[in-house]
Motif scaffolding. Structure first.
Motif, mmCIF file in Angstrom:
data_model
loop_
_atom_site.group_PDB
_atom_site.id
_atom_site.type_symbol
_atom_site.label_atom_id
_atom_site.label_comp_id
_atom_site.label_asym_id
_atom_site.label_seq_id
_atom_site.Cartn_x
_atom_site.Cartn_y
_atom_site.Cartn_z
ATOM 1 N N GLY A 152 52.155 20.626 -44.672
ATOM 2 C CA GLY A 152 53.244 19.552 -45.143
ATOM 3 C C GLY A 152 52.940 19.058 -46.581
ATOM 4 O O GLY A 152 52.237 19.866 -47.325
ATOM 5 N N GLN A 153 53.178 17.979 -46.838
ATOM 6 C CA GLN A 153 53.310 17.579 -47.975
ATOM 7 C C GLN A 153 51.908 17.397 -48.925
ATOM 8 O O GLN A 153 51.597 17.543 -50.107
ATOM 9 N N ILE A 154 50.960 17.133 -48.186
ATOM 10 C CA ILE A 154 49.469 16.975 -48.509
ATOM 11 C C ILE A 154 49.118 18.154 -49.483
ATOM 12 O O ILE A 154 48.458 17.764 -50.344
ATOM 13 N N ALA A 155 49.154 19.305 -49.115
ATOM 14 C CA ALA A 155 48.692 20.239 -50.142
ATOM 15 C C ALA A 155 49.539 20.379 -51.501
ATOM 16 O O ALA A 155 48.972 20.820 -52.343
ATOM 17 N N PHE A 156 51.022 20.065 -51.234
ATOM 18 C CA PHE A 156 51.655 20.175 -52.619
ATOM 19 C C PHE A 156 51.147 19.181 -53.331
ATOM 20 O O PHE A 156 51.091 19.173 -54.492
ATOM 21 N N ASP A 157 50.984 17.877 -52.863
ATOM 22 C CA ASP A 157 50.434 16.857 -53.758
ATOM 23 C C ASP A 157 49.182 16.964 -54.491
ATOM 24 O O ASP A 157 49.106 16.634 -55.496
ATOM 25 N N GLN A 158 48.318 17.627 -53.454
ATOM 26 C CA GLN A 158 47.069 17.829 -54.260
ATOM 27 C C GLN A 158 47.033 19.078 -55.243
ATOM 28 O O GLN A 158 46.237 18.956 -56.257
ATOM 29 N N MET A 159 47.877 20.071 -55.316
ATOM 30 C CA MET A 159 48.172 20.982 -56.267
ATOM 31 C C MET A 159 48.696 20.367 -57.519
ATOM 32 O O MET A 159 48.180 20.576 -58.560
ATOM 33 N N THR A 160 49.638 19.431 -57.254
ATOM 34 C CA THR A 160 50.393 18.449 -58.257
ATOM 35 C C THR A 160 49.442 17.727 -59.108
ATOM 36 O O THR A 160 49.248 17.651 -60.266
ATOM 37 N N LEU A 161 48.447 16.927 -58.187
ATOM 38 C CA LEU A 161 47.491 16.263 -58.740
ATOM 39 C C LEU A 161 46.492 17.143 -59.696
ATOM 40 O O LEU A 161 45.855 16.597 -60.786
ATOM 41 N N ASN A 162 46.107 18.178 -59.177
ATOM 42 C CA ASN A 162 45.302 18.977 -59.862
ATOM 43 C C ASN A 162 45.789 19.394 -61.047
ATOM 44 O O ASN A 162 45.050 19.518 -62.216
ATOM 45 N N VAL A 163 47.154 19.743 -61.567
ATOM 46 C CA VAL A 163 47.879 20.018 -62.521
ATOM 47 C C VAL A 163 47.590 18.760 -63.642
ATOM 48 O O VAL A 163 47.068 18.997 -64.610
ATOM 49 N N LEU A 164 48.009 17.633 -62.956
ATOM 50 C CA LEU A 164 48.184 16.411 -63.748
ATOM 51 C C LEU A 164 46.908 16.017 -64.169
ATOM 52 O O LEU A 164 46.787 15.561 -65.506
ATOM 53 N N LEU A 165 45.798 16.315 -63.348
ATOM 54 C CA LEU A 165 44.467 15.740 -63.791
ATOM 55 C C LEU A 165 43.861 16.624 -65.081
ATOM 56 O O LEU A 165 43.149 16.026 -65.867
ATOM 57 N N PHE A 166 44.412 17.611 -65.327
ATOM 58 C CA PHE A 166 44.019 18.225 -66.763
ATOM 59 C C PHE A 166 45.023 18.489 -67.651
ATOM 60 O O PHE A 166 44.659 18.878 -68.777
ATOM 61 N N VAL A 167 45.882 17.788 -67.670
ATOM 62 C CA VAL A 167 46.941 17.563 -68.708
ATOM 63 C C VAL A 167 46.300 16.677 -69.936
ATOM 64 O O VAL A 167 46.561 17.409 -71.122
ATOM 65 N N PRO A 168 45.690 15.888 -69.732
ATOM 66 C CA PRO A 168 45.057 15.094 -70.724
ATOM 67 C C PRO A 168 44.058 15.956 -71.575
ATOM 68 O O PRO A 168 43.861 15.819 -72.991
ATOM 69 N N LEU A 169 43.299 16.907 -70.997
ATOM 70 C CA LEU A 169 42.391 17.620 -71.851
ATOM 71 C C LEU A 169 43.204 18.554 -72.570
ATOM 72 O O LEU A 169 42.710 18.768 -73.686
ATOM 73 N N GLY A 170 44.332 19.147 -72.238
ATOM 74 C CA GLY A 170 44.949 20.088 -73.151
ATOM 75 C C GLY A 170 45.741 19.207 -74.366
ATOM 76 O O GLY A 170 45.710 19.717 -75.492
ATOM 77 N N ALA A 171 45.943 17.829 -73.897
ATOM 78 C CA ALA A 171 46.545 17.065 -75.014
ATOM 79 C C ALA A 171 45.390 16.843 -76.170
ATOM 80 O O ALA A 171 45.560 16.858 -77.249
ATOM 81 N N MET A 172 44.368 16.654 -75.538
ATOM 82 C CA MET A 172 43.035 16.179 -76.448
ATOM 83 C C MET A 172 42.702 17.594 -77.409
ATOM 84 O O MET A 172 42.462 17.059 -78.518
ATOM 85 N N LEU A 173 42.993 18.715 -76.730
ATOM 86 C CA LEU A 173 42.512 19.851 -77.569
ATOM 87 C C LEU A 173 43.699 20.065 -78.688
ATOM 88 O O LEU A 173 43.284 20.537 -79.744
ATOM 89 N N VAL A 174 44.839 19.886 -78.442
ATOM 90 C CA VAL A 174 45.822 19.285 -79.568
ATOM 91 C C VAL A 174 45.377 18.655 -80.760
ATOM 92 O O VAL A 174 45.368 18.811 -81.876
ATOM 93 N N PHE A 175 45.402 17.317 -80.167
ATOM 94 C CA PHE A 175 45.043 16.297 -81.183
ATOM 95 C C PHE A 175 43.594 16.346 -81.869
ATOM 96 O O PHE A 175 43.434 15.988 -82.993
ATOM 97 N N TRP A 176 42.426 16.482 -81.200
ATOM 98 C CA TRP A 176 41.231 16.455 -81.642
ATOM 99 C C TRP A 176 40.569 17.761 -81.902
ATOM 100 O O TRP A 176 39.414 18.036 -82.620
#
Length: 174
Positions: free
Chosen positions: A75-99
């Protein structure tokens, strides 16, 4: 959101405060330092805390996109986990653009390297699962963060240019 995920967030906030307090106390706190410290604390908490005392049934998952079958099965738990994994690394990508001033390829490679380091550490240290899907989703999150930040920078520059008063108009107004 599961109890373990809530506990991880609480640990991340706690660790952020613990590591930011000395920087604030010694007046060494900068926006960049605070951002990196808070992100690293949350990343550590999300991937390692709370510690699991019982080893998982499976220690390595090497089938790409297994999360899709897991979503169908669990059910939804595996999809939520995958989505959270994507979101967890979005700030890293943003920091690599800015800094970091990195290209998208470099950002994705750094995201993959950080993810590989985490996955390997989880396997050896935290009784967690080495999951190839986590490598894929974390790298994707880094690339999406890079793209989002670059888009924001370009939109900001375009808006700033469009709202700037041309110099000729100022001269002729005298």
């Amino acid at each position: 959101m599961t109890n373990a995920q809530l506990a991880s967030i609480q640990w991340g906030v706690f660790l952020s405060i613990v590591f930011l307090a000395p920087q604030l106390l010694f007046r060494q706190l900068t926006f960049r330092g605070a951002t990196i410290t808070a992100y690293a604390s949350m990343l550590f908490a999300a991937t390692f805390l709370p510690m699991q005392t019982v080893a998982p049934r499976q220690s390595v998952q090497l089938v790409p996109f297994q999360w899709i079958a897991d979503t169908v099965r669990d059910g939804q738990i595996a999809f939520d986990q995958m989505t959270l994994n994507v979101l967890l690394f979005v700030p890293l990508g943003a920091m690599l653009v800015f800094w970091g001033r990195r290209t998208i390829g470099q950002a994705a490679l750094i995201g993959y390297g950080v993810s590989l380091l985490i996955e390997g550490s989880q396997l050896l240290w935290a009784n967690r699962i080495f999951d190839v899907d986590d490598l894929i989703t974390n790298t994707t999150g880094t690339a999406l963060g890079w793209l989002g930040a670059l888009t924001a920078v370009k939109v900001y520059a375009r808006v700033k240019t469009a709202t700037a008063v041309p110099q000729r108009e100022l001269v002729s107004a005298r």
